[in-house]
Scaffold this motif. Structure first.
Motif, PDB file in Angstrom:
ATOM      1  N   THR A  22      19.983  13.036  -2.753  1.00  0.00           N
ATOM      2  CA  THR A  22      20.076  13.750  -1.477  1.00  0.00           C
ATOM      3  C   THR A  22      18.801  14.526  -1.182  1.00  0.00           C
ATOM      4  OG1 THR A  22      22.464  13.972  -1.790  1.00  0.00           O
ATOM      5  CG2 THR A  22      21.445  15.399  -0.159  1.00  0.00           C
ATOM      6  N   ASN A  23      18.293  15.209  -2.186  1.00  0.00           N
ATOM      7  CA  ASN A  23      17.044  15.956  -1.996  1.00  0.00           C
ATOM      8  C   ASN A  23      15.897  15.019  -1.659  1.00  0.00           C
ATOM      9  OD1 ASN A  23      18.563  18.143  -2.720  1.00  0.00           O
ATOM     10  ND2 ASN A  23      17.600  18.460  -4.711  1.00  0.00           N
ATOM     11  N   GLY A  24      15.831  13.881  -2.349  1.00  0.00           N
ATOM     12  CA  GLY A  24      14.778  12.919  -2.069  1.00  0.00           C
ATOM     13  C   GLY A  24      14.865  12.376  -0.657  1.00  0.00           C
ATOM     14  N   MET A  70       8.395   5.702   5.716  1.00  0.00           N
ATOM     15  CA  MET A  70       9.555   5.029   5.143  1.00  0.00           C
ATOM     16  C   MET A  70       9.272   4.562   3.714  1.00  0.00           C
ATOM     17  SD  MET A  70      12.088   5.158   7.236  1.00  0.00           S
ATOM     18  CE  MET A  70      13.166   3.880   6.620  1.00  0.00           C
ATOM     19  N   GLY A  71       8.028   4.121   3.470  1.00  0.00           N
ATOM     20  CA  GLY A  71       7.662   3.738   2.112  1.00  0.00           C
ATOM     21  C   GLY A  71       7.726   4.913   1.158  1.00  0.00           C
ATOM     22  N   PHE A  72       7.256   6.077   1.618  1.00  0.00           N
ATOM     23  CA  PHE A  72       7.329   7.283   0.790  1.00  0.00           C
ATOM     24  C   PHE A  72       8.777   7.719   0.597  1.00  0.00           C
ATOM     25  CE2 PHE A  72       6.858  12.048   0.462  1.00  0.00           C
ATOM     26  CZ  PHE A  72       6.328  12.037  -0.818  1.00  0.00           C
ATOM     27  N   ALA A  73       9.579   7.659   1.670  1.00  0.00           N
ATOM     28  CA  ALA A  73      10.994   8.013   1.565  1.00  0.00           C
ATOM     29  C   ALA A  73      11.714   7.070   0.612  1.00  0.00           C
ATOM     30  CB  ALA A  73      11.648   7.986   2.944  1.00  0.00           C
ATOM     31  N   LEU A  74      11.359   5.779   0.659  1.00  0.00           N
ATOM     32  CA  LEU A  74      11.963   4.813  -0.262  1.00  0.00           C
ATOM     33  C   LEU A  74      11.681   5.181  -1.706  1.00  0.00           C
ATOM     34  CD1 LEU A  74      13.373   2.056  -0.765  1.00  0.00           C
ATOM     35  CD2 LEU A  74      11.111   0.996  -0.572  1.00  0.00           C
ATOM     36  N   ALA A  75      10.440   5.576  -1.984  1.00  0.00           N
ATOM     37  CA  ALA A  75      10.089   5.985  -3.351  1.00  0.00           C
ATOM     38  C   ALA A  75      10.874   7.226  -3.772  1.00  0.00           C
ATOM     39  CB  ALA A  75       8.581   6.250  -3.440  1.00  0.00           C
ATOM     40  N   LEU A  76      10.991   8.196  -2.868  1.00  0.00           N
ATOM     41  CA  LEU A  76      11.760   9.414  -3.167  1.00  0.00           C
ATOM     42  C   LEU A  76      13.223   9.088  -3.449  1.00  0.00           C
ATOM     43  CD1 LEU A  76      10.285  11.739  -0.395  1.00  0.00           C
ATOM     44  CD2 LEU A  76      10.137  12.195  -2.838  1.00  0.00           C
ATOM     45  N   VAL A  77      13.825   8.237  -2.628  1.00  0.00           N
ATOM     46  CA  VAL A  77      15.240   7.910  -2.794  1.00  0.00           C
ATOM     47  C   VAL A  77      15.459   7.111  -4.074  1.00  0.00           C
ATOM     48  CG1 VAL A  77      17.158   6.576  -1.823  1.00  0.00           C
ATOM     49  CG2 VAL A  77      15.795   8.054  -0.345  1.00  0.00           C
ATOM     50  N   LEU A  78      14.584   6.140  -4.353  1.00  0.00           N
ATOM     51  CA  LEU A  78      14.742   5.340  -5.572  1.00  0.00           C
ATOM     52  C   LEU A  78      14.618   6.198  -6.822  1.00  0.00           C
ATOM     53  CD1 LEU A  78      12.767   2.051  -4.756  1.00  0.00           C
ATOM     54  CD2 LEU A  78      15.241   2.333  -5.012  1.00  0.00           C
ATOM     55  N   LEU A  79      13.596   7.050  -6.846  1.00  0.00           N
ATOM     56  CA  LEU A  79      13.412   7.908  -8.018  1.00  0.00           C
ATOM     57  C   LEU A  79      14.552   8.914  -8.134  1.00  0.00           C
ATOM     58  CD1 LEU A  79      11.686   8.701 -10.424  1.00  0.00           C
ATOM     59  CD2 LEU A  79      10.354  10.186  -8.927  1.00  0.00           C
ATOM     60  N   GLY A  80      14.964   9.503  -7.005  1.00  0.00           N
ATOM     61  CA  GLY A  80      16.084  10.442  -7.035  1.00  0.00           C
ATOM     62  C   GLY A  80      17.372   9.787  -7.482  1.00  0.00           C
ATOM     63  N   ALA A  81      17.623   8.557  -7.006  1.00  0.00           N
ATOM     64  CA  ALA A  81      18.837   7.843  -7.395  1.00  0.00           C
ATOM     65  C   ALA A  81      18.837   7.522  -8.883  1.00  0.00           C
ATOM     66  CB  ALA A  81      18.974   6.561  -6.571  1.00  0.00           C
ATOM     67  N   ASN A  88       0.841  -1.206   0.000  1.00  0.00           N
ATOM     68  CA  ASN A  88       0.000   0.000   0.000  1.00  0.00           C
ATOM     69  C   ASN A  88       0.873   1.252   0.000  1.00  0.00           C
ATOM     70  OD1 ASN A  88      -2.543   1.263  -0.014  1.00  0.00           O
ATOM     71  ND2 ASN A  88      -2.563   1.479   2.202  1.00  0.00           N
ATOM     72  N   ASN A  89       1.999   1.169  -0.684  1.00  0.00           N
ATOM     73  CA  ASN A  89       2.953   2.273  -0.732  1.00  0.00           C
ATOM     74  C   ASN A  89       2.292   3.547  -1.256  1.00  0.00           C
ATOM     75  OD1 ASN A  89       5.156   3.920  -2.359  1.00  0.00           O
ATOM     76  ND2 ASN A  89       6.262   2.692  -0.859  1.00  0.00           N
ATOM     77  N   ILE A  90       2.592   4.669  -0.611  1.00  0.00           N
ATOM     78  CA  ILE A  90       1.957   5.941  -0.955  1.00  0.00           C
ATOM     79  C   ILE A  90       2.120   6.280  -2.432  1.00  0.00           C
ATOM     80  CG2 ILE A  90       2.127   8.451  -0.608  1.00  0.00           C
ATOM     81  CD1 ILE A  90       2.685   7.898   2.333  1.00  0.00           C
ATOM     82  N   VAL A  91       3.297   6.015  -2.984  1.00  0.00           N
ATOM     83  CA  VAL A  91       3.573   6.368  -4.377  1.00  0.00           C
ATOM     84  C   VAL A  91       3.274   5.210  -5.316  1.00  0.00           C
ATOM     85  CG1 VAL A  91       5.388   7.024  -6.027  1.00  0.00           C
ATOM     86  CG2 VAL A  91       5.302   8.083  -3.757  1.00  0.00           C
TER      87      VAL A  91
END
Length: 229
Positions: A37-39, A137-148, A16-19
């Motif tokens: 880093t921004n993500g 953490m699920g939202f942060a994971l999406a941000l980091v993966l997309l940013g990376a 049920n990940n936010i993104v």
């Protein structure tokens, strides 16, 4: 209890990940993920807001009248976001300048109000706090993966300027993956974010499909074995 916490963790991080599952909060996702880093910075800020809001609303769920619960939730979320914004401005000023308006706009992230209404207002504090942690953490994971992904394709680096934006303790994250890379400007722009998000969503769909097929395959293998015995 452990089974309930395990289910909460699975839903927040994956099913049920936010993104990747709900497809909400895409505005900050696409706006701040030009670099990893921004993500990460935006993700950690959202984790803090989700945990604090869920905890406050869970503690006050019996005191808040049902008729005015939504305005009260919005005020509480705005208060927490303001405190997080001020804290980042004080201790992570460079990152605060980069993320800019998108930190106060966490107030408008419908995932936060949604978790407050659907979960925190109905559950005890421990569960609400853990739900906020896992959803964040699920939202942060999406941000980091997309940013990376965008940073790697766009400039050949990972966690660029981490020491400047997050502090010297994060200098070890700065990595040049492709030396002398000339860059791909499209990935730093919103169209590149949409493209990369589409690839990540397609990848998750394919992985979910494979995971769903595993139990069926295991059952087919077990049936002949059971018949032979």
């Amino acid at each position: 209890m452990s089974e309930s916490l395990k289910r909460i963790a699975q839903e927040g991080l994956w099913s049920n990940n936010i993104v990747f599952s709900q497809s909400i909060a895409l505005c900050p996702l696409l706006a701040v993920t030009g670099t990893t880093t921004n993500g990460l910075g935006m993700g950690l800020a959202t984790v803090a807001v989700l945990m604090a809001c869920n905890l406050l609303i869970s503690y006050g769920r019996l005191l808040i009248p049902t008729e005015i619960r939504i305005p009260v939730f919005v005020v509480l979320i705005a208060m927490v976001v303001t405190l997080v914004d001020m804290a980042m401005n004080a201790w992570l000023h460079e990152l605060h300048k980069v993320l800019g308006l998108f930190i106060p706009l966490i107030v408008t992230n419908c995932a936060i109000l949604g978790r407050a209404e659907a979960y925190a207002s109905r559950k005890p504090p421990l569960y609400a706090l853990f739900d906020g942690l896992m959803m964040g953490m699920g939202f942060a994971l999406a941000l980091v993966l997309l940013g990376a992904a965008r940073e790697l394709v766009g400039s050949g680096t990972l966690f660029a300027n981490a020491s400047l934006l997050l502090g010297q303790g994060f200098a070890w994250l700065e990595t040049t993956v492709i030396p002398d890379y000339r860059g791909f400007l499209l990935m730093a722009l919103p169209p590149g974010g949409f493209l990369m998000l589409g690839f990540l969503l397609a990848g998750k769909k394919m992985l979910d499909k494979r995971l769903a097929q595993r139990p069926a395959t295991a059952a087919v293998i077990r049936e002949p074995l059971a018949g032979n015995t």
